[in-house]
Design an enzyme around this catalytic site. Structure first.
Site, PDB file in Angstrom:
ATOM      1  N   HIS A 298       0.841  -1.208   0.000  1.00  0.00           N
ATOM      2  CA  HIS A 298       0.000   0.000   0.000  1.00  0.00           C
ATOM      3  C   HIS A 298       0.873   1.254   0.000  1.00  0.00           C
ATOM      4  O   HIS A 298       0.711   2.137  -0.847  1.00  0.00           O
ATOM      5  CB  HIS A 298      -0.901  -0.038   1.237  1.00  0.00           C
ATOM      6  CG  HIS A 298      -1.742   1.181   1.457  1.00  0.00           C
ATOM      7  ND1 HIS A 298      -3.118   1.148   1.429  1.00  0.00           N
ATOM      8  CD2 HIS A 298      -1.411   2.475   1.740  1.00  0.00           C
ATOM      9  CE1 HIS A 298      -3.593   2.362   1.659  1.00  0.00           C
ATOM     10  NE2 HIS A 298      -2.576   3.180   1.864  1.00  0.00           N
ATOM     11  N   GLU A 299       1.794   1.322   0.950  1.00  0.00           N
ATOM     12  CA  GLU A 299       2.613   2.527   1.084  1.00  0.00           C
ATOM     13  C   GLU A 299       3.569   2.694  -0.088  1.00  0.00           C
ATOM     14  O   GLU A 299       3.812   3.818  -0.540  1.00  0.00           O
ATOM     15  CB  GLU A 299       3.375   2.502   2.412  1.00  0.00           C
ATOM     16  CG  GLU A 299       2.487   2.549   3.648  1.00  0.00           C
ATOM     17  CD  GLU A 299       1.558   3.750   3.682  1.00  0.00           C
ATOM     18  OE1 GLU A 299       1.911   4.805   3.113  1.00  0.00           O
ATOM     19  OE2 GLU A 299       0.465   3.638   4.255  1.00  0.00           O
ATOM     20  N   HIS A 302       2.183   4.497  -2.999  1.00  0.00           N
ATOM     21  CA  HIS A 302       2.036   5.948  -2.829  1.00  0.00           C
ATOM     22  C   HIS A 302       3.255   6.717  -3.334  1.00  0.00           C
ATOM     23  O   HIS A 302       3.133   7.899  -3.687  1.00  0.00           O
ATOM     24  CB  HIS A 302       1.841   6.301  -1.357  1.00  0.00           C
ATOM     25  CG  HIS A 302       0.448   6.108  -0.842  1.00  0.00           C
ATOM     26  ND1 HIS A 302      -0.674   6.419  -1.567  1.00  0.00           N
ATOM     27  CD2 HIS A 302      -0.004   5.660   0.375  1.00  0.00           C
ATOM     28  CE1 HIS A 302      -1.759   6.164  -0.843  1.00  0.00           C
ATOM     29  NE2 HIS A 302      -1.377   5.701   0.332  1.00  0.00           N
ATOM     30  N   ASP A 311      -5.660   7.861  -1.791  1.00  0.00           N
ATOM     31  CA  ASP A 311      -6.488   7.167  -0.797  1.00  0.00           C
ATOM     32  C   ASP A 311      -7.938   7.596  -0.990  1.00  0.00           C
ATOM     33  O   ASP A 311      -8.497   8.351  -0.195  1.00  0.00           O
ATOM     34  CB  ASP A 311      -6.015   7.480   0.631  1.00  0.00           C
ATOM     35  CG  ASP A 311      -4.705   6.789   0.973  1.00  0.00           C
ATOM     36  OD1 ASP A 311      -4.550   5.606   0.632  1.00  0.00           O
ATOM     37  OD2 ASP A 311      -3.833   7.446   1.574  1.00  0.00           O
ATOM     38  N   TYR A 314     -10.867   3.369   1.850  1.00  0.00           N
ATOM     39  CA  TYR A 314     -10.146   2.522   2.803  1.00  0.00           C
ATOM     40  C   TYR A 314     -10.989   1.299   3.144  1.00  0.00           C
ATOM     41  O   TYR A 314     -12.200   1.409   3.378  1.00  0.00           O
ATOM     42  CB  TYR A 314      -9.869   3.278   4.096  1.00  0.00           C
ATOM     43  CG  TYR A 314      -8.725   4.270   4.064  1.00  0.00           C
ATOM     44  CD1 TYR A 314      -7.501   3.944   3.495  1.00  0.00           C
ATOM     45  CD2 TYR A 314      -8.855   5.522   4.652  1.00  0.00           C
ATOM     46  CE1 TYR A 314      -6.446   4.842   3.499  1.00  0.00           C
ATOM     47  CE2 TYR A 314      -7.808   6.432   4.667  1.00  0.00           C
ATOM     48  CZ  TYR A 314      -6.597   6.084   4.085  1.00  0.00           C
ATOM     49  OH  TYR A 314      -5.551   6.976   4.093  1.00  0.00           O
TER      50      TYR A 314
END
EC number: 3.4.24.20
Length: 348
Positions: A298-299, A302, A311, A314
């Site tokens: 996920h990170e 980014h 985002d 969620y």
């Protein structure tokens, strides 16, 4: 019989009378010389007739984390560049947290004030000096006392206008990524957990890339997380995974000093390779849904060089809904990438 009917009627009356409501006001200086002085206060007021237990969502006006909380536009419709953090946060999981500062409890008629330093999240260089309207994100989640699940509520919002001049950006030091992996504030057990998570994340990304390369049509797994298949959207996701697969997750720099109990992790998109781990990360399994490895996927998505995902939604339910309703956003949503990689429950 009579007492049972009365209890039922009283319960119904209470349910009918409950009328949750919020207002959200942004206040601050009418003019600032230098964005370092651009500090505003959000005031969240309970305008309803019941006490609300609100999640301190890091995306929102109750939290001080420099996320993209504000819609900021000048008279020409231009917006400053966002330079803050992107966060992994799951409201349904945060709702079950017992950590400190996860919730804000506001009684009817009461207010909570939160100060925000906008220079930590926005760079006004490209949009320039001028008069700006500042409006905070007005969606919140309160905990339903019957189900203990988060429920969205929209506040009546009041914007603020301010004139910005002088210095339009604050220059902050950018950490230098060193190799091998570096840790800041991480215990030996946390370092071990991160090593395992990084290895699993590397495997997740490699498998996801291989899958996308060999599946160039609609499949249950693809459409669940990225929506209806068209080649351009598939190419977007494929490029994200190609970029992520070139990363060496084991050489990332990990910072374990974040204490936000309801948050998993965050990154600065333009500071490639540095991941900040928060309270919820340490309670997650190494692999599986909302896992430590999935959080790193996920990170990593980014990071600007990996595609710069957003985002928009969620959690699994919201991510699935996004794929159905707006696949163009789904292919740019970090959680959709995470859940595609975790593939739990497994889909072909």
């Amino acid at each position: 019989m009579f007492s049972s009917v009365m209890v039922a009627l009283v319960s119904l009356a209470v349910a009918v009378s409950a009328n949750p409501g919020l207002s959200l006001k942004v206040s601050g200086p009418e003019a600032v010389d230098g964005v370092n002085n651009l500090k505003v206060v959000t005031t969240i007021t309970n305008t309803g007739d019941e006490t609300l237990k609100l999640l301190n969502d890091p995306r929102g006006a109750l939290h001080t984390m420099p996320t993209d909380t504000f819609a900021i536009t000048n008279e020409s419709g231009e917006t400053p560049s966002f330079i803050g953090v992107k966060v992994k946060y799951v409201p349904s999981m945060a709702a079950k947290s017992t950590g400190e500062n996860v919730f804000a409890v506001i009684a009817p008629g009461q207010s909570v004030n939160v100060e925000h330093d906008l220079s930590a999240a926005y760079n006004f260089t490209s949009s320039g000096a001028g008069t700006y309207a500042l409006e905070a994100l007005n969606v919140f989640n309160y905990i339903d006392p019957e189900t203990n699940e988060p429920v969205e509520i929209w506040a009546d919002a009041e914007a603020h206008t301010t004139a910005v001049s002088g210095k339009l950006a604050v220059v902050r030091a950018t950490p230098t990524l060193t190799r091998p992996v570096t840790y800041n504030g991480c215990s030996s057990s946390e370092q071990s957990a991160l090593a395992a998570a990084a290895s699993a994340a590397q495997s997740y990304v490699a498998e996801s890339l291989s899958y996308l390369q060999t599946h160039t049509a609609a499949t249950p797994r693809y459409t669940t997380w990225f929506g209806s298949y068209i080649s351009s959207r598939h190419s977007t996701v494929l490029q994200h995974y190609t970029d992520m697969n070139s990363n060496d997750f084991s050489s990332y720099s990990f910072d374990c000093t974040c204490t936000a109990a309801g948050t998993f992790a965050y990154v600065y998109p333009n500071r490639f390779g540095t991941v900040y781990l928060c309270g919820a990360f340490w309670k997650a399994p190494t692999t599986g849904t909302d896992s430590q490895a999935g959080t790193l996927v996920h990170e990593s998505s980014h990071f600007t060089r990996n595609g710069g995902t957003k985002d928009y939604a969620y959690g699994q339910a919201a991510a699935k809904s996004l794929a159905t309703m707006d696949p163009d956003k789904a292919v740019m949503n970090a959680d959709n990438h995470e859940y595609f990689s975790e593939n739990n429950p497994a889909q072909s």
